[in-house]
Design an enzyme around this catalytic site. Sequence first.
Site, short mmCIF file in Angstrom:
data_model
loop_
_atom_site.label_atom_id
_atom_site.label_comp_id
_atom_site.label_asym_id
_atom_site.label_seq_id
_atom_site.Cartn_x
_atom_site.Cartn_y
_atom_site.Cartn_z
N LYS A 16 0.84 -1.22 0.00
CA LYS A 16 0.00 0.00 0.00
C LYS A 16 0.87 1.26 0.00
CE LYS A 16 -2.06 -0.92 3.94
NZ LYS A 16 -1.37 -2.17 4.32
N ARG A 87 -8.79 1.09 9.48
CA ARG A 87 -8.40 -0.29 9.78
C ARG A 87 -9.47 -1.00 10.58
NH1 ARG A 87 -2.41 0.72 9.44
NH2 ARG A 87 -1.36 -1.28 9.59
N ARG A 126 11.93 -6.59 5.06
CA ARG A 126 11.81 -5.14 4.91
C ARG A 126 12.81 -4.40 5.79
NH1 ARG A 126 5.95 -2.41 5.13
NH2 ARG A 126 5.97 -2.89 7.35
N ARG A 159 12.03 -2.59 11.29
CA ARG A 159 11.04 -2.06 12.22
C ARG A 159 10.78 -3.09 13.31
NH1 ARG A 159 6.10 0.08 8.49
NH2 ARG A 159 4.95 -1.00 10.12
N ARG A 170 0.21 -8.92 13.73
CA ARG A 170 -0.36 -7.93 12.80
C ARG A 170 -1.26 -8.60 11.76
NH1 ARG A 170 4.72 -5.32 10.57
NH2 ARG A 170 3.43 -3.79 9.50
P1 AMP Z 1 1.64 0.57 9.23
O1 AMP Z 1 2.88 1.35 9.02
O2 AMP Z 1 0.47 1.05 8.43
O3 AMP Z 1 1.85 -0.92 9.10
O4 AMP Z 1 1.21 0.82 10.77
C1 AMP Z 1 2.06 0.47 11.84
C2 AMP Z 1 1.29 0.38 13.13
O5 AMP Z 1 0.70 1.65 13.44
C3 AMP Z 1 0.11 -0.59 13.15
O6 AMP Z 1 0.50 -1.93 13.39
C4 AMP Z 1 -0.74 -0.01 14.28
O7 AMP Z 1 -0.16 -0.32 15.54
C5 AMP Z 1 -0.57 1.48 14.06
N1 AMP Z 1 -1.60 2.02 13.15
C6 AMP Z 1 -1.40 2.58 11.92
N2 AMP Z 1 -2.56 2.96 11.38
C7 AMP Z 1 -3.53 2.63 12.27
C8 AMP Z 1 -4.95 2.74 12.28
N3 AMP Z 1 -5.63 3.26 11.25
N4 AMP Z 1 -5.62 2.29 13.37
C9 AMP Z 1 -4.97 1.77 14.43
N5 AMP Z 1 -3.64 1.60 14.48
C10 AMP Z 1 -2.91 2.03 13.41
#
Ligand code: AMP
Length: 212
Positions: A16, A87, A126, A159, A170
Site C-alpha cells: 500500500k 483499519r 523489509r 522495524r 499484525r
Molecule cells: P503501518 O505502518 O500502516 O503498518 O502501521 C504500523 C502500526 O501503526 C500498526 O500496526 C498499528 O499499531 C498502528 N496504526 C497505523 N494505522 C492505524 C490505524 N488506522 N488504526 C490503528 N492503528 C494504526
Amino acid sequence: MASNRMVFLGPPGAGKGTHAAWLAEDRGLQHISTGDMLRVAVKAGTEIGLAAKVYMDQGKLIPDDIMIDVLFADISDTGWILDGFPRTVAQAEALDKRLAEYAAELDGVVLFEVDRQTLIDRLMARMTCEACGAVYNRLHRKPLVEGVCDVCGGKLQQRVDDRPEAVTERLAVYDKQTRPLVEFYDRTSRLTRIDARGAIEDVRLAMEPLLP
Ligand code: AMP
C-alpha cells in the site's frame, strides 16, 4: 477525471505504502500514512507517540478514538490517498461521517490482495530508513550500499513490528479487525481489487488502468 479521495486497503506488506507514494506524486495528491504519522510521533516523544508505541511494537491497533483524532488533525480537504486508515469498521464510519459533513465521498477503495506467505516473506525482509522512512527489501529492493538509505544516507533498520512475533500478530489483527472492511466497501461498490503479488513495477502497470 483523476480520483481525489482514495483509500488503500490490504494487509501489512501488501505494498500500500509503495504504491500510494508514486500515485500521490503522479496525481498531486496528499499521501497520508497513519503508520508514518505515528512513527513520527513516537520519535518526537509526544504524548500520543508514547501511548501509541506500546500498541505498535506488539503489532496491535491504536484505539479508534485516538486514531481518528490523529488522522483528522492532518487531512486536507483536497485530494488524498489514505494508506493504513481505516483499519476498523468504526474508523470507516467515522471517515464517511466526516466526508458527509463536507458533502463529499470516497472516489474509490483499492484492495491489495497478496497471499499470506508472500506477506510474511516481504515483512521479514523489509528495511526502513530510521531518518526519512524510505522502505527497502533485502530480497527485491536493495539499497545501493548495504544498510544505507539511497535517499538521505540514513541508517537502515528493521522495524520492531516487522520482527516475527509482531508480524504474526499484525496479520491476525488484520484478519479480525480490518478484513471486515472488504465487505463494508464491497457493499457500497467502491472497491477495486488488485493482484499485488508480483514485483512493484508489474503491479503498478497492472493497476494503473484499474484505478478509480
Ligand atoms: P503501518 O505502518 O500502516 O503498518 O502501521 C504500523 C502500526 O501503526 C500498526 O500496526 C498499528 O499499531 C498502528 N496504526 C497505523 N494505522 C492505524 C490505524 N488506522 N488504526 C490503528 N492503528 C494504526
